[in-house]
Design a protein around this motif. Structure first.
Motif, PDB file in Angstrom:
ATOM      1  N   ILE A 341       0.831  -1.206   0.000  1.00 39.52           N
ATOM      2  CA  ILE A 341       0.000   0.000   0.000  1.00 39.52           C
ATOM      3  C   ILE A 341       0.867   1.258   0.000  1.00 39.52           C
ATOM      4  CG2 ILE A 341      -0.287   0.179   2.511  1.00 39.52           C
ATOM      5  CD1 ILE A 341      -3.234   0.905   1.993  1.00 39.52           C
ATOM      6  N   ALA A 342       2.059   1.168   0.621  1.00 39.68           N
ATOM      7  CA  ALA A 342       2.934   2.346   0.679  1.00 39.68           C
ATOM      8  C   ALA A 342       3.803   2.495  -0.575  1.00 39.68           C
ATOM      9  CB  ALA A 342       3.816   2.286   1.926  1.00 39.68           C
ATOM     10  N   GLU A 343       3.680   1.524  -1.506  1.00 38.70           N
ATOM     11  CA  GLU A 343       4.493   1.633  -2.723  1.00 38.70           C
ATOM     12  C   GLU A 343       3.897   2.666  -3.686  1.00 38.70           C
ATOM     13  OE1 GLU A 343       5.979  -2.145  -4.435  1.00 38.70           O
ATOM     14  OE2 GLU A 343       5.593  -1.233  -6.393  1.00 38.70           O
ATOM     15  N   THR A 344       2.576   2.667  -3.820  1.00 39.09           N
ATOM     16  CA  THR A 344       1.959   3.607  -4.750  1.00 39.09           C
ATOM     17  C   THR A 344       0.776   4.372  -4.148  1.00 39.09           C
ATOM     18  OG1 THR A 344       0.700   1.731  -5.577  1.00 39.09           O
ATOM     19  CG2 THR A 344       2.559   2.456  -6.903  1.00 39.09           C
ATOM     20  N   SER A 345      -0.024   3.685  -3.319  1.00 38.28           N
ATOM     21  CA  SER A 345      -1.294   4.285  -2.899  1.00 38.28           C
ATOM     22  C   SER A 345      -1.146   5.368  -1.840  1.00 38.28           C
ATOM     23  CB  SER A 345      -2.229   3.208  -2.371  1.00 38.28           C
ATOM     24  OG  SER A 345      -2.424   2.227  -3.348  1.00 38.28           O
ATOM     25  N   LEU A 346      -0.232   5.185  -0.926  1.00 36.69           N
ATOM     26  CA  LEU A 346      -0.053   6.166   0.149  1.00 36.69           C
ATOM     27  C   LEU A 346       1.373   6.668   0.135  1.00 36.69           C
ATOM     28  CD1 LEU A 346      -1.808   4.379   3.170  1.00 36.69           C
ATOM     29  CD2 LEU A 346      -2.733   6.157   1.691  1.00 36.69           C
ATOM     30  N   THR A 347       1.550   7.936   0.344  1.00 34.50           N
ATOM     31  CA  THR A 347       2.894   8.501   0.394  1.00 34.50           C
ATOM     32  C   THR A 347       3.172   9.012   1.792  1.00 34.50           C
ATOM     33  OG1 THR A 347       2.789   9.108  -1.916  1.00 34.50           O
ATOM     34  CG2 THR A 347       4.437  10.224  -0.586  1.00 34.50           C
ATOM     35  N   LEU A 348       4.246   8.486   2.383  1.00 35.64           N
ATOM     36  CA  LEU A 348       4.618   8.914   3.732  1.00 35.64           C
ATOM     37  C   LEU A 348       5.721   9.956   3.632  1.00 35.64           C
ATOM     38  CD1 LEU A 348       4.824   5.332   5.258  1.00 35.64           C
ATOM     39  CD2 LEU A 348       3.021   7.005   5.637  1.00 35.64           C
ATOM     40  N   GLU A 349       5.598  11.010   4.390  1.00 41.12           N
ATOM     41  CA  GLU A 349       6.659  12.017   4.413  1.00 41.12           C
ATOM     42  C   GLU A 349       7.679  11.617   5.480  1.00 41.12           C
ATOM     43  OE1 GLU A 349       6.891  14.199   2.139  1.00 41.12           O
ATOM     44  OE2 GLU A 349       4.914  13.750   1.317  1.00 41.12           O
TER      45      GLU A 349
END
Length: 694
Positions: A341-349
């Motif tokens: 999910i963090a590869e494309t769908s969600l971006t973490l700063e």
DNA sequence: GAGCACTGC
């Protein structure tokens, strides 16, 4: 902005490459023209890497039917190119510039950013359309962002997409089913509409194969008519603006990536300067285990004070997911253990370190058994780069790959297998048929699906009465099924409910079946089971859903009621939304909206009309609840989450099947075998002459 | 008595 190239002006310097594609080499402009008195948004726009290529992009789009743009993240292509096109006049005369995205969230985010940059109100000159939400103003909207699925639906009303002058397909490298269908259809449209321009934007250098796909036959090459664009695609590459990420590999292959991830995280924490860590693992089990192990080991080492360890996967509640986005307190280090999910769908700063296990769960479809499986499989180089890139968003970062460099270089596949080649094609085939594509097997796909999968889809659609003997959509059933934006088996169930007088109930069931789960995800399993029992129906899970929905309505759609009953409030709101959309469509295609009140017999018959192929019979003398499917005699078991678990009625129908150690059937309903021949006489005559006679 | 990568219409 008069210095930019406009259609008709002298062309900028370009160079043909040997393949006939056009590669832009040097721009006569540099980005140094920024800096005089523009507002800060304007300045930011001029600083984006894509700005240098503005003239080139406009030139290529003017002169080529298709332009392929390879741009890394941060290049600014998605927000800027539609604006450049508008500035160059592509939205004049009531025409619209479209830009598609694979995900809803991206559509909304990009549209509001562009509206802000242009200083206009979202929904006017700049708008967006996603399912349930149309923020466009016909006649006013010049730039429209939309999901590729929505654009496909638009084609059912306007097959040539006549209102669009340019269509930009963004994130094409992800190769989702709808992107691939869209690309295949756009290629066809181009032949009928030479004035239409396509921009295919992709993050990876898969551009060559994409270019080959859009290349028309050889004899057209070199015939550059003055009145039309070149048919061969142009390729342009735009650099990104991410920071450098140093890659580290393990020296020996690791046996257990959970343990390897834990020790890697601990040594980063020990030896590296501050910065958050993102760990990519495959699924909930791995992630929960890693979170626990990491917390324990950190505690044992006395290092737990500086660590905040958080899991991230889609099954978490909203509140739990939001934790991941809260800023890291000073002196602490946040560690997010995540699925894809963090590869494309969600971006973490704030991520500076990435740990990549090299695997993800992927869906694979077996057309012979007609079963979709989730399998832990190696990721592609493209995915590995995408994961690493997550470490370079705020400053130079590091990526620790839990596999060897030798493996990465020699064994990891360059690209993943397109979703089209890993999926059941029933929906896809229906959609193409509805768009008038008769020769499905001969369709020009960016990646051809397996013929077996195609044939299986045709068989299923034939048995549902969606296709006739000539594999054409039946009228009215086939056309009606195609209008309903759900799986054809669900659509068929809805159609049957019209005749059976229970469409209100069936539409509720359809809405519930098309979301993940109406129950909250919780560790309080016993309490959840007890809550389920309050709604459980002897007829099975489908009728149980109706009971939950009724309760929710009676509570006045109360979130407290949901909380008390372990029902997911957000899911129920989505059910209401889907219900409303389905009722609108039902009215349009002539379905009678009617409630059967308490007559669950007709509800079950309607479900059977769509899902007869999923009928199962309890094995006689089976003490462990083993069923066999009527169609293929596969061994299956009722999933423990079903209200019919351990009840084991003789005949059941299921909605979906999950394979783990055993084949579990989920969302299960009781039924009478005599309904099967009623629902699909041909199917059961062909499969087994007499399914009831034993 | 056990398990659900992720999207989308």
């Amino acid at each position: 902005m008069s210095q930019f190239w406009k259609p008709g002006a002298e062309k900028p310097r370009i160079l043909d490459d040997e393949e006939g594609g056009v590669l832009f080499l040097a721009s006569s402009l540099s980005s140094s023209s920024s800096g005089y008195g523009y507002g800060s948004i304007e300045k930011q726009r001029l600083r984006l890497p894509v700005y240098k290529y503005r003239t080139a992009i406009l030139y290529l789009v003017e002169t080529h039917a298709t332009t392929i743009i390879v741009g890394e993240t941060g290049s600014g292509k998605t927000t800027q190119i539609p604006q450049y096109l508008k500035e160059a006049g592509w939205a004049d005369g009531g025409r619209v510039i479209a830009c598609t995205q694979p995900r809803r969230l991206a559509v909304q985010a990009v549209a509001s950013r562009v509206a802000e940059e242009m200083g206009v109100k979202l929904g006017e000159e700049v708008g967006y359309t996603i399912r349930f939400e149309d923020l466009t103003n016909s006649g006013v909207t010049m730039i429209k962002f939309l999901t590729d699925g929505v654009l496909l639906r638009e084609m059912m009303d306007d097959p040539l997409l006549t209102k669009y002058s340019v269509i930009m397909v963004d994130e094409a490298h992800e190769r989702s089913i709808s992107t691939d269908i869209l690309l295949g259809l756009l290629k066809k449209i181009q032949r009928r509409r030479p004035e239409l321009r396509l921009i295919i934007s992709s993050a990876t250098i898969e551009a060559k194969s994409m270019s080959a796909f859009f290349q028309t036959s050889k004899r057209h090459q070199g015939l550059e008519a003055d009145d039309g664009p070149r048919k061969d695609p142009a390729i342009l590459s735009v650099e990104g603006r991410g920071f450098n990420v140093q890659i580290h590999y393990v020296e020996e292959p690791v046996a257990d990536y959970v343990r390897a991830a834990v020790s890697t995280v601990l040594s980063i924490h020990d030896q590296e300067p501050p910065g958050d860590i993102l760990v990519f693992l495959t699924g909930q089990d791995d992630i929960d285990a890693t979170v626990q192990l990491l917390t324990e080991e950190a505690q044992a080492n006395g290092k737990n004070k500086g660590l905040i360890v958080l899991p991230l996967y889609s099954g978490l509640s909203r509140a739990e997911q939001d934790l991941v986005f809260s800023p890291t307190p000073r002196g602490k280090r946040k560690i997010v253990i995540s699925t894809n999910i963090a590869e494309t769908s969600l971006t973490l700063e704030g991520i500076v370190y990435v740990v990549d296990c090299g695997f993800s769960k992927q869906r694979f479809y077996n057309p012979i058994s007609d079963v979709e499986n989730l399998v832990v499989a190696p990721i592609s180089k493209a995915s590995a780069r995408q994961r690493a890139g997550r470490a370079g968003r705020i400053r130079p970062g590091k990526c620790y790959r839990l596999y060897t460099e030798e493996y990465f270089v020699n064994e990891m596949p360059a690209q993943g297998i397109p979703e089209m080649q890993r999926s059941n094609l029933v929906s896809c085939v229906t959609q193409l048929k509805a768009l008038g594509i008769d020769n499905i097997l001969g369709f020009d796909w960016p990646a051809s699906p397996a013929p077996e999968a195609m044939i299986r889809a045709l068989e299923v659609l034939y048995s549902l009465g969606v296709l006739d003997d000539d594999a054409k959509l039946t009228s009215p059933v086939g056309f009606q099924v195609a209008e309903i934006p759900l799986d054809p088996m669900i659509a068929k169930m809805i159609l049957s409910s019209s005749q059976l007088g229970c469409s209100e109930e069936i539409i509720t069931i359809a809405a519930v079946l098309s979301i993940q789960s109406i129950w909250v995800s919780t560790k309080l399993q016993k309490e959840l089971d007890e809550a389920k029992l309050r709604f459980a129906a002897v007829e099975g899970d489908h009728v149980t859903f109706l009971n939950v929905y009724q309760g929710f309505l009676r509570s006045g759609k109360s979130s407290q009621w949901c909380h008390r009953n372990f029902v997911n409030y957000h899911a129920m709101k989505k059910v209401i939304e889907i219900r409303e959309q389905l009722r609108r469509i039902a009215l349009r295609i002539g379905i009678v909206l009617k409630s059967c009140e308490r007559d669950m017999l007709v509800v079950r018959k309607a479900v059977t009309a769509g899902f007869f192929a999923n009928a199962c019979n309890l094995e006689a003398y089976s003490h462990n609840g083993m069923y066999k499917t009527v169609r293929g005699s596969q061994e299956v078991y009722i999933h423990p989450s079903s209200v019919l678990f351990r009840v084991n009625p003789k005949w059941v129908i299921y909605h979906s099947l999950v394979s783990t150690d055993r084949q579990y059937i989920r969302n299960v309903m009781t039924m009478d075998p005599s309904w099967l021949t009623e629902a699909a006489p041909h199917f059961f005559q062909y499969q087994r002459p007499d399914p009831i006679g034993h």
